[in-house]
Structure formats: C-alpha cells, structure tokens
Enzyme design. Structure first.
Site, mmCIF file in Angstrom:
data_model
loop_
_atom_site.group_PDB
_atom_site.id
_atom_site.type_symbol
_atom_site.label_atom_id
_atom_site.label_comp_id
_atom_site.label_asym_id
_atom_site.label_seq_id
_atom_site.Cartn_x
_atom_site.Cartn_y
_atom_site.Cartn_z
ATOM 1 N N GLY A 133 0.846 -1.194 0.000
ATOM 2 C CA GLY A 133 0.000 0.000 0.000
ATOM 3 C C GLY A 133 0.876 1.236 0.000
ATOM 4 N N GLU A 244 -5.245 14.735 -5.268
ATOM 5 C CA GLU A 244 -6.041 13.784 -4.468
ATOM 6 C C GLU A 244 -5.929 14.138 -2.978
ATOM 7 O OE1 GLU A 244 -5.238 9.641 -5.228
ATOM 8 O OE2 GLU A 244 -6.412 8.979 -3.501
ATOM 9 N N GLN A 281 -17.351 25.443 32.182
ATOM 10 C CA GLN A 281 -16.142 26.078 31.648
ATOM 11 C C GLN A 281 -15.261 25.112 30.853
ATOM 12 O OE1 GLN A 281 -12.796 27.429 34.082
ATOM 13 N NE2 GLN A 281 -13.070 29.448 33.184
HETATM 14 C C1 LIG Z 1 -11.645 2.602 2.964
HETATM 15 C C2 LIG Z 1 -10.414 2.616 2.118
HETATM 16 C C3 LIG Z 1 -10.503 3.067 0.797
HETATM 17 C C4 LIG Z 1 -9.359 3.054 -0.017
HETATM 18 N N1 LIG Z 1 -9.473 3.425 -1.347
HETATM 19 C C5 LIG Z 1 -8.420 3.192 -2.188
HETATM 20 C C6 LIG Z 1 -8.571 3.377 -3.595
HETATM 21 O O1 LIG Z 1 -9.619 3.791 -4.088
HETATM 22 N N2 LIG Z 1 -7.515 3.061 -4.382
HETATM 23 C C7 LIG Z 1 -6.322 2.598 -3.888
HETATM 24 O O2 LIG Z 1 -5.425 2.319 -4.660
HETATM 25 N N3 LIG Z 1 -6.153 2.436 -2.555
HETATM 26 C C8 LIG Z 1 -7.175 2.715 -1.697
HETATM 27 N N4 LIG Z 1 -7.020 2.529 -0.335
HETATM 28 C C9 LIG Z 1 -5.743 2.030 0.165
HETATM 29 C C10 LIG Z 1 -4.953 3.017 1.001
HETATM 30 O O3 LIG Z 1 -4.452 4.052 0.208
HETATM 31 C C11 LIG Z 1 -3.877 2.213 1.739
HETATM 32 O O4 LIG Z 1 -4.550 1.451 2.725
HETATM 33 C C12 LIG Z 1 -2.820 3.094 2.382
HETATM 34 O O5 LIG Z 1 -2.033 3.691 1.395
HETATM 35 C C13 LIG Z 1 -1.926 2.321 3.370
HETATM 36 O O6 LIG Z 1 -1.421 1.176 2.782
HETATM 37 P P1 LIG Z 1 -1.535 -0.242 3.561
HETATM 38 O O7 LIG Z 1 -2.956 -0.390 3.952
HETATM 39 O O8 LIG Z 1 -0.945 -1.290 2.700
HETATM 40 O O9 LIG Z 1 -0.685 -0.049 4.858
HETATM 41 P P2 LIG Z 1 0.889 -0.394 5.023
HETATM 42 O O10 LIG Z 1 1.636 0.220 3.898
HETATM 43 O O11 LIG Z 1 1.032 -1.846 5.263
HETATM 44 O O12 LIG Z 1 1.231 0.409 6.342
HETATM 45 C C14 LIG Z 1 0.974 -0.105 7.663
HETATM 46 C C15 LIG Z 1 1.394 0.955 8.678
HETATM 47 O O13 LIG Z 1 2.789 1.186 8.533
HETATM 48 C C16 LIG Z 1 3.027 2.557 8.292
HETATM 49 N N5 LIG Z 1 4.171 2.729 7.383
HETATM 50 C C17 LIG Z 1 4.364 2.156 6.184
HETATM 51 N N6 LIG Z 1 5.517 2.586 5.645
HETATM 52 C C18 LIG Z 1 6.062 3.449 6.545
HETATM 53 C C19 LIG Z 1 7.251 4.237 6.590
HETATM 54 N N7 LIG Z 1 8.104 4.246 5.569
HETATM 55 N N8 LIG Z 1 7.483 5.009 7.686
HETATM 56 C C20 LIG Z 1 6.604 5.018 8.724
HETATM 57 N N9 LIG Z 1 5.472 4.299 8.746
HETATM 58 C C21 LIG Z 1 5.185 3.531 7.669
HETATM 59 C C22 LIG Z 1 1.748 3.087 7.663
HETATM 60 O O14 LIG Z 1 1.612 4.490 7.838
HETATM 61 C C23 LIG Z 1 0.719 2.311 8.440
HETATM 62 O O15 LIG Z 1 0.483 2.949 9.661
HETATM 63 C C24 LIG Z 1 -8.119 2.616 0.505
HETATM 64 C C25 LIG Z 1 -8.048 2.201 1.844
HETATM 65 C C26 LIG Z 1 -9.162 2.200 2.638
HETATM 66 C C27 LIG Z 1 -9.036 1.701 4.054
#
Ligand SMILES: Cc1cc2nc3c(=O)[nH]c(=O)nc-3n(C[C@H](O)[C@H](O)[C@H](O)COP(=O)(O)OP(=O)(O)OC[C@H]3O[C@@H](n4cnc5c(N)ncnc54)[C@H](O)[C@@H]3O)c2cc1C
Length: 381
Positions: A133, A244, A281
């Site tokens: 992600g 976006e 308050q």
């Molecule tokens: C309801 C919903 C709708 C969405 N819609 C879309 C869509 O339309 N199209 C699309 O493509 N995606 C969509 N997404 C996906 C969304 O963009 C990803 O969930 C998001 O980018 C995070 O990726 P991940 O879930 O894989 O988390 P991960 O990348 O696995 O991250 C897990 C945790 O680790 C942290 N992390 C990761 N890398 C680092 C770093 N380098 N430094 C510090 N912390 C880090 C993250 O911040 C997070 O807290 C959607 C997600 C949701 C929940």
C-alpha cells in the site's frame, strides 16, 4: 473567520450543490447505508447537474470549469452531508478525472468521457495491493504484452467504487526488473474476461461507500486501453497525488466543521445539573479550542487550494494539508462524541457515524506517517 477564496460564482455553484443534496440525498442516507452503496440514479443525477465533469472539457460533455475551487466547493458540500459521498464521487470527479483528461488519447477521451460526465460510467483507481500500500513501487500485479493486448495478472484491494465501477484505472508492473520505473496504467472495463471482484469489504465506517478487492486472471486488456506512457505510470500517479490529497484535506475540514457546528447546537440544548452542558467552563474552553483548530486549519487548506488554482501546489504542501487536516478532523470528532455523552456512541446520531467515518482519513491516500516522511525528506532528513 471570513474565508476569502470563493467569489459569488462559487457561492452560486454551492447553492446548486446544496439543492441537489436536499432533493436527492438527505432523505435517503439511511437507505444508502442499508444498501452499502450509492445508487446509480444518484450518479446520473449528479451528472445531469454537471458535477462530475468539472475537470472535463466541454467537447467531451464536461463543464471545463478550469478552477479547482469548484471541485473544492463540491467536496465541502458533499462531506457536510456524508463524508462517504465526497470520497465516492470525489474518486471519480476529482481523482480519476485528471488521468482520463490529461493522459488519454483522443479516441479514449471520446470513448470514456461523455459517459464519465453523465454518471453512466462510474470509475475507480486501483493502486493498492494486498501486499503493498504505502510502498506502491512494490506492487506485484503484472501486465505482459502479447501483440495488441496486455495480459494482466494480480489483484488490488481497498478500492473505492471497486464493486460498482465500470472503468478502473489499474496500475501494473510492465517492466519486471525496474521498480518504480516499470509501472503502466491500464483502463480495465467491466465485462473483460478474467476481471472479477470480491465482496464489498466490511468496513468500520463509511458503510455506504463500496470498497472492494479486484482480481485479474489473464485479463486481456487492449493496447488501446493503456493510459499515459508505458513504464511512466508511477510518475503519472505521483504527479496527480497532490490533487487527491488536497481534495481529501478539503473534505476532512468541511466534515469536521459541520459536525462541530451540530455539536455546538447540541451543547446549548442538552442540560446537566440544570444548565446547558456547553456552559461548563471545561466544555466552553474545549469548544473554543475546537473552533480555533478548525478555522486555523481551514486557512491553510484554503491557501493550498489557491496554490493549486495557480498551479503552485507542491507535493510536500499537499502532504502537510492532508495529514494535518486528517488529524484535526479525528481530534475534533472525538471531542464531539465526548460532548454528546452516551448519545455520541449511538449510530443513529450523526456524530457517531462521522467519528467512525473519519478514522480512515489518517490512513488512505498516503497515511499520516507517509505524509510526514515526505515532509521530512524535504527537510533533508
Ligand atoms: C476505505 C479505504 C478506501 C481506499 N481506497 C483506495 C482506492 O480507491 N484506491 C487505492 O489504490 N487504494 C485505496 N485505499 C488504500 C490506502 O491508500 C492504503 O490502505 C494506504 O495507502 C496504506 O497502505 P496499507 O494499507 O498497505 O498499509 P501499510 O503500507 O502496510 O502500512 C501499515 C502501517 O505502517 C506505516 N508505514 C508504512 N511505511 C512506513 C514508513 N516508511 N514510515 C513510517 N510508517 C510507515 C503506515 O503508515 C501504516 O500505519 C483505501 C483504503 C481504505 C481503508
């Protein structure tokens, strides 16, 4: 504080959005939640009003607004009613539109844009995968060329509008050995053999927005559906992510501001120990802090909107607007729940839903941590 970025044309447009919401949305919000989707007639009605083609030239059925403030007004008004609406419609008119307008061929524009504007063709964008992600460049979905087609294999997850979209802009790896420099965008359409979707994902909030997994099993995508340049998909996405993120920031603040306004009204009405709960308050000071947080954040987001109108919004400033607004939105809504007492925990109260709906804004479109990573990098750290 008086906001100064909008003129009378923007406010007239705002009134037309409000009328649309009064006629077609407000009384149906419970039904949307029950159905876990926004029905097609809502899209086509939004299309009739010209809301979906703000960024699309008139020759393809759009309104060629050429001024991001209209997108911002629309996002604000949708978010005030339900933030899921601003995410679902926003993915279409604010996020996908620039891809389909700026990166497409004339033939693709004629094929896709008129129905995009009318709401007959609903769109989504698929970047995220089950195993990647935040680290977009690690995606595993592949597209291999075979004559006039590309054979797509892999999957995407968490895709907004994923269940109902007719056209999905899908990012796939086209040069296996290259990381970010080997990704291409494809227009994957409903009905293509091998393109299937999972169930609507069961989310904590924004129940009425459909979010789904997408699967590609030897899907043959015609070369005519390549969007933009081959192997430049990552750059195409990076160039469009600031808009976006700005759209997300606009919606985040509008959503929190609306619920805060409703909470202030509640705090004046609700009595404890013989007086309105807002008059204690502690609560008065809390509300004063929340109003200040919203107004100061609004000023930054407005500045970012104007920077974007002038073509000057940087990726880092968009990242600041996005993480900050998401944090403020979540902090404000949490306090609003508290001010409602037990009623704040009941789904039938708008504040409870708003609180749940907001949680995702710190995660999607680049999490708060990733936004800070971008900002930190610019600091040379
Ligand atoms: C309801 C919903 C709708 C969405 N819609 C879309 C869509 O339309 N199209 C699309 O493509 N995606 C969509 N997404 C996906 C969304 O963009 C990803 O969930 C998001 O980018 C995070 O990726 P991940 O879930 O894989 O988390 P991960 O990348 O696995 O991250 C897990 C945790 O680790 C942290 N992390 C990761 N890398 C680092 C770093 N380098 N430094 C510090 N912390 C880090 C993250 O911040 C997070 O807290 C959607 C997600 C949701 C929940």
């Amino acid at each position: 504080m008086r906001r100064s970025i909008y003129n009378s044309d923007h406010e007239t447009f705002r009134s037309s959005v409000q009328k649309f919401l009064d006629r077609h949305v407000r009384s149906r919000t419970e039904q949307f939640i029950e159905d876990r989707t926004f029905p097609r007639d809502l899209w086509t009605e939004a299309g009739k009003q010209g809301f979906l083609g703000l960024d699309v030239p008139e020759e393809y059925g759009g309104s060629s607004a050429g001024d991001y403030r209209y997108n911002a007004v629309l996002g604000e008004e949708l978010a005030k009613v339900t933030v899921a609406l601003s995410s679902c419609l926003g993915i279409h008119y604010d996020v996908v539109a620039p891809y389909l307008v700026e990166l497409t061929t004339e033939e693709q524009r004629r094929r896709w844009l008129p129905k995009f504007c009318s709401g007959e063709l609903v769109t989504a964008i698929g970047m995220t995968e089950p195993s990647s992600g935040s680290d977009l460049a690690a995606m595993r979905t592949t597209a291999v060329r075979d004559g006039d087609t590309w054979v797509l294999n892999g999957s995407k997850t968490f895709i907004t509008n994923g269940y109902s979209a007719d056209l999905v802009v899908v990012a796939a790896r086209t040069s296996l050995e290259k990381k970010a420099k080997g990704i291409t965008l494809f227009g994957v359409e409903t009905g293509m053999d091998g393109f299937t979707r999972g169930r609507k994902l069961d989310k904590v909030g924004q129940i009425e927005s459909d979010t789904a997994e997408l699967f590609f099993d030897n899907v043959r995508v015609p070369h005519a559906n390549v969007i933009g340049e081959i192997d430049r998909g990552f750059i195409h996405m990076m160039e469009r992510l600031p808009q976006e993120r700005l759209g997300a920031a606009v919606s985040n603040i509008a959503h929190a501001a609306q619920i805060l306004e409703e909470t202030i009204a509640y705090a004046k009405e609700r009595k404890a120990f013989g007086q309105p709960v807002g008059s204690f308050q502690h609560n008065k000071f809390l509300l004063a802090e929340l109003v200040t947080q919203i107004e100061v954040s609004q000023a930054y987001v407005d500045q970012a909107v104007m920077a974007h109108v002038e073509g000057q919004l940087t990726a880092v400033d968009a990242a600041k607007a996005k993480w900050w607004s998401a944090q403020v939105q979540n902090d404000v809504l949490d306090a609003c729940v508290q001010l409602h007492g037990g009623y704040g925990y009941m789904n039938e109260y708008r504040v409870a839903r708003a609180w749940r709906d907001a949680r995702v804004t710190k995660i999607w479109a680049g999490s708060n941590e990733i936004m800070k990573e971008l900002i930190g990098r610019e600091l040379g750290l």
